[in-house]
Design an enzyme around this catalytic site. Sequence first.
Site, PDB file in Angstrom:
ATOM      1  N   ILE A 136      40.011  -0.768 -16.095  1.00 50.66           N
ATOM      2  CA  ILE A 136      39.507  -0.495 -14.741  1.00 50.66           C
ATOM      3  C   ILE A 136      40.469  -1.269 -13.838  1.00 50.66           C
ATOM      4  O   ILE A 136      40.371  -2.489 -13.728  1.00 50.66           O
ATOM      5  CB  ILE A 136      38.051  -0.971 -14.555  1.00 50.66           C
ATOM      6  CG1 ILE A 136      37.132  -0.225 -15.515  1.00 50.66           C
ATOM      7  CG2 ILE A 136      37.614  -0.766 -13.101  1.00 50.66           C
ATOM      8  CD1 ILE A 136      35.693  -0.709 -15.517  1.00 50.66           C
ATOM      9  N   PRO A 137      41.427  -0.564 -13.234  1.00 52.50           N
ATOM     10  CA  PRO A 137      42.608  -1.225 -12.658  1.00 52.50           C
ATOM     11  C   PRO A 137      42.384  -1.950 -11.328  1.00 52.50           C
ATOM     12  O   PRO A 137      42.908  -1.560 -10.288  1.00 52.50           O
ATOM     13  CB  PRO A 137      43.588  -0.066 -12.512  1.00 52.50           C
ATOM     14  CG  PRO A 137      42.713   1.112 -12.276  1.00 52.50           C
ATOM     15  CD  PRO A 137      41.492   0.886 -13.109  1.00 52.50           C
ATOM     16  N   CYS A 138      41.658  -3.052 -11.375  1.00 51.38           N
ATOM     17  CA  CYS A 138      41.442  -3.837 -10.165  1.00 51.38           C
ATOM     18  C   CYS A 138      42.728  -4.488  -9.677  1.00 51.38           C
ATOM     19  O   CYS A 138      42.815  -4.891  -8.515  1.00 51.38           O
ATOM     20  CB  CYS A 138      40.327  -4.863 -10.368  1.00 51.38           C
ATOM     21  SG  CYS A 138      40.605  -6.005 -11.717  1.00 51.38           S
ATOM     22  N   HIS A 139      43.753  -4.558 -10.539  1.00 52.72           N
ATOM     23  CA  HIS A 139      45.034  -5.117 -10.098  1.00 52.72           C
ATOM     24  C   HIS A 139      45.696  -4.222  -9.046  1.00 52.72           C
ATOM     25  O   HIS A 139      46.578  -4.676  -8.325  1.00 52.72           O
ATOM     26  CB  HIS A 139      45.979  -5.335 -11.290  1.00 52.72           C
ATOM     27  CG  HIS A 139      46.339  -4.091 -12.025  1.00 52.72           C
ATOM     28  ND1 HIS A 139      45.516  -3.533 -12.979  1.00 52.72           N
ATOM     29  CD2 HIS A 139      47.429  -3.281 -11.943  1.00 52.72           C
ATOM     30  CE1 HIS A 139      46.089  -2.438 -13.464  1.00 52.72           C
ATOM     31  NE2 HIS A 139      47.249  -2.271 -12.851  1.00 52.72           N
TER      32      HIS A 139
END
Length: 170
Positions: A136-139
Amino acid sequence: MNKKTIHRVQFPFPPSFLPGAKQRVLTIWANSEGLIRIILPGCQEPDNAAVSHEENSFLHEVKKQISDYLSAKTTTFNLPLCIEGTPFQREVWKIFRTVGYGETRSYKDIAILLGSQNKARAIGMAAHCNPLAIIIPCHRIIGSNKKLTGFAGGLSLKKNLLDLEQNCSR
């Protein structure tokens, strides 16, 4: 795999993503329903008495997909997820997954999608609670001023993940 048993495996994170870091181990937790948690290098692993250290075919596949992502061989993940969070967190995480490889959005952008630009801090807290960083690409979520802001693995890792994606998506 027993649904209640959490299976845990670790593998080394590529040194190029964390130069000079003392700890470069990525920890993966899964159960019979899917991937539960990814613990980034340097982050504290929660206590859990029912953890098995047996590797299985699912954990092997998770390691393979993350390794392929980190070596720019793939841009997506195809893994069953078993995540817990509040309805708001789950809604935010669902939006994070729509931010494409090599793209970024601001916390404010996500807040506006949810109906109120005043939710930007709440979006940041949901990102902080994201149990599956990278998947889950919170970056990919940055400040509205285009600056990098908080990331569980540190801003250096966030920058390196974004650089990987932006260099490979050109």
